[in-house]
Design a protein around this motif. Structure first.
Motif, PDB file in Angstrom:
ATOM      1  N   ILE A  20     -38.067   8.475 -53.885  1.00 38.52           N
ATOM      2  CA  ILE A  20     -37.638   9.845 -54.103  1.00 38.52           C
ATOM      3  C   ILE A  20     -37.715  10.176 -55.587  1.00 38.52           C
ATOM      4  N   ALA A  21     -38.303  11.313 -55.893  1.00 38.37           N
ATOM      5  CA  ALA A  21     -38.207  11.868 -57.240  1.00 38.37           C
ATOM      6  C   ALA A  21     -37.343  13.113 -57.088  1.00 38.37           C
ATOM      7  N   LYS A  22     -36.206  13.107 -57.721  1.00 44.49           N
ATOM      8  CA  LYS A  22     -35.270  14.227 -57.555  1.00 44.49           C
ATOM      9  C   LYS A  22     -35.755  15.425 -58.363  1.00 44.49           C
ATOM     10  N   ASP A  23     -34.905  15.998 -59.183  1.00 43.72           N
ATOM     11  CA  ASP A  23     -35.292  17.204 -59.914  1.00 43.72           C
ATOM     12  C   ASP A  23     -36.140  16.906 -61.144  1.00 43.72           C
ATOM     13  N   LYS A  24     -36.393  15.624 -61.401  1.00 44.67           N
ATOM     14  CA  LYS A  24     -37.251  15.220 -62.514  1.00 44.67           C
ATOM     15  C   LYS A  24     -38.354  14.317 -61.976  1.00 44.67           C
ATOM     16  N   PRO A  25     -39.456  14.216 -62.701  1.00 47.58           N
ATOM     17  CA  PRO A  25     -40.530  13.329 -62.234  1.00 47.58           C
ATOM     18  C   PRO A  25     -40.111  11.869 -62.356  1.00 47.58           C
ATOM     19  N   ARG A  26     -40.914  11.026 -61.766  1.00 51.66           N
ATOM     20  CA  ARG A  26     -40.716   9.575 -61.823  1.00 51.66           C
ATOM     21  C   ARG A  26     -41.980   8.992 -62.441  1.00 51.66           C
ATOM     22  N   LEU A  27     -41.815   8.134 -63.442  1.00 54.27           N
ATOM     23  CA  LEU A  27     -42.960   7.471 -64.075  1.00 54.27           C
ATOM     24  C   LEU A  27     -42.604   6.009 -64.276  1.00 54.27           C
ATOM     25  N   VAL A  28     -43.374   5.143 -63.635  1.00 57.32           N
ATOM     26  CA  VAL A  28     -43.175   3.707 -63.799  1.00 57.32           C
ATOM     27  C   VAL A  28     -44.502   3.039 -64.134  1.00 57.32           C
ATOM     28  N   LEU A  29     -44.399   1.962 -64.872  1.00 58.87           N
ATOM     29  CA  LEU A  29     -45.515   1.039 -65.020  1.00 58.87           C
ATOM     30  C   LEU A  29     -45.325   0.043 -63.896  1.00 58.87           C
ATOM     31  N   LYS A  30     -46.258   0.040 -62.960  1.00 61.71           N
ATOM     32  CA  LYS A  30     -46.138  -0.808 -61.779  1.00 61.71           C
ATOM     33  C   LYS A  30     -47.187  -1.904 -61.831  1.00 61.71           C
ATOM     34  N   TYR A  31     -46.730  -3.128 -61.651  1.00 63.65           N
ATOM     35  CA  TYR A  31     -47.627  -4.257 -61.440  1.00 63.65           C
ATOM     36  C   TYR A  31     -47.656  -4.517 -59.945  1.00 63.65           C
ATOM     37  N   ALA A  32     -48.805  -4.303 -59.315  1.00 62.70           N
ATOM     38  CA  ALA A  32     -49.002  -4.684 -57.918  1.00 62.70           C
ATOM     39  C   ALA A  32     -49.508  -6.118 -57.958  1.00 62.70           C
ATOM     40  N   ILE A  33     -48.740  -7.017 -57.355  1.00 62.06           N
ATOM     41  CA  ILE A  33     -49.043  -8.446 -57.459  1.00 62.06           C
ATOM     42  C   ILE A  33     -49.330  -9.002 -56.065  1.00 62.06           C
ATOM     43  N   ARG A  34     -50.477  -9.625 -55.920  1.00 63.32           N
ATOM     44  CA  ARG A  34     -50.885 -10.192 -54.640  1.00 63.32           C
ATOM     45  C   ARG A  34     -50.673 -11.707 -54.644  1.00 63.32           C
ATOM     46  N   ASN A  35     -49.433 -12.074 -54.921  1.00 61.92           N
ATOM     47  CA  ASN A  35     -48.963 -13.454 -54.831  1.00 61.92           C
ATOM     48  C   ASN A  35     -47.656 -13.396 -54.075  1.00 61.92           C
ATOM     49  N   ASN A  36     -47.162 -14.556 -53.626  1.00 58.59           N
ATOM     50  CA  ASN A  36     -45.957 -14.485 -52.805  1.00 58.59           C
ATOM     51  C   ASN A  36     -44.691 -14.291 -53.644  1.00 58.59           C
ATOM     52  N   TRP A  37     -43.715 -13.681 -52.986  1.00 59.06           N
ATOM     53  CA  TRP A  37     -42.437 -13.325 -53.608  1.00 59.06           C
ATOM     54  C   TRP A  37     -41.809 -14.513 -54.335  1.00 59.06           C
ATOM     55  N   GLU A  38     -41.760 -15.644 -53.656  1.00 56.55           N
ATOM     56  CA  GLU A  38     -41.072 -16.808 -54.208  1.00 56.55           C
ATOM     57  C   GLU A  38     -41.694 -17.266 -55.523  1.00 56.55           C
ATOM     58  N   ASP A  39     -43.022 -17.290 -55.602  1.00 55.42           N
ATOM     59  CA  ASP A  39     -43.698 -17.712 -56.839  1.00 55.42           C
ATOM     60  C   ASP A  39     -43.408 -16.752 -57.988  1.00 55.42           C
ATOM     61  N   ILE A  40     -43.455 -15.456 -57.697  1.00 58.59           N
ATOM     62  CA  ILE A  40     -43.192 -14.455 -58.734  1.00 58.59           C
ATOM     63  C   ILE A  40     -41.741 -14.537 -59.191  1.00 58.59           C
ATOM     64  N   TYR A  41     -40.833 -14.628 -58.227  1.00 61.33           N
ATOM     65  CA  TYR A  41     -39.408 -14.756 -58.539  1.00 61.33           C
ATOM     66  C   TYR A  41     -39.166 -15.971 -59.437  1.00 61.33           C
ATOM     67  N   ASP A  42     -39.757 -17.110 -59.068  1.00 62.61           N
ATOM     68  CA  ASP A  42     -39.571 -18.346 -59.851  1.00 62.61           C
ATOM     69  C   ASP A  42     -40.071 -18.196 -61.285  1.00 62.61           C
ATOM     70  N   ILE A  43     -41.225 -17.563 -61.454  1.00 59.30           N
ATOM     71  CA  ILE A  43     -41.774 -17.347 -62.808  1.00 59.30           C
ATOM     72  C   ILE A  43     -40.803 -16.514 -63.637  1.00 59.30           C
TER      73      ILE A  43
END
Length: 185
Positions: free
Chosen positions: A126-149
């Protein structure tokens, strides 16, 4: 037992620098497309690997299968319930003053910077009354490996994540049969 699919991060980004870069180079992006359909509420800018390289190394994810992008959502809009394709895990870094919100399995989470399992969990944005801007890293590795790093680098904010769900340490990233209908590329 319900467990979160979001972990808050102890990481600070130079918001002004990256926000300025995005707006100065806005024309290099495009509306999100799904086949022939154009979603004119969600602007994405790819090809930013070099500009975000310092962040990539700070996070320790330089050896993972990553695709960073700026993701801009117009005010007063909703990205409907969906699951991101390819079972991606996201690192979202907020670039505006207002914290973005994400709804994961019906619960709203506000975050500054976060690791989010968007590839197996139904979510909406949801973007409420203001815009939303994020730097997003889409990562195609498993959750556990990313979490551990991230955890080994001291970047998981355990105290803040615990407040959202005390059972976060038990989380397993699993795709639930039948959720294929919610996959959104």
């Amino acid at each position: 037992m319900w467990c979160p699919m979001i972990c808050h991060l102890n990481y600070t980004i130079d918001k002004e620098y990256y926000k300025k870069y995005f707006f100065d180079n806005y024309d290099k992006g495009d509306w999100h497309r799904r086949g022939d359909k154009v979603l004119k509420i969600w602007w994405k800018m790819f090809g930013i690997d070099e500009i975000v390289k310092p962040i990539t190394y700070d996070l320790g994810i330089e050896n993972l299968n990553i695709k960073p992008r700026f993701s801009y959502q117009l005010p007063n809009t909703i990205l409907k319930r969906h699951i991101d394709e390819d079972r991606i895990v996201a690192i979202n870094l907020n670039l505006l003053d207002e914290k973005p919100e994400i709804i994961l399995e019906g619960k709203t989470f506000s975050y500054e910077n976060a690791l989010i399992d968007v590839g197996t969990k139904i979510h909406s944005v949801i973007a409420k009354d203001k815009p939303r801007l994020v730097l997003k890293y889409a990562i195609r590795n498993n959750w556990e490996d990313i979490y551990d790093i991230l955890d080994k680098k001291g970047l998981i904010d355990h105290a803040k994540t615990y407040l959202d769900n005390p059972n976060y340490g038990l989380y397993e990233s699993k795709f639930i049969a039948g959720d294929e209908q919610h996959i959104y590329d």
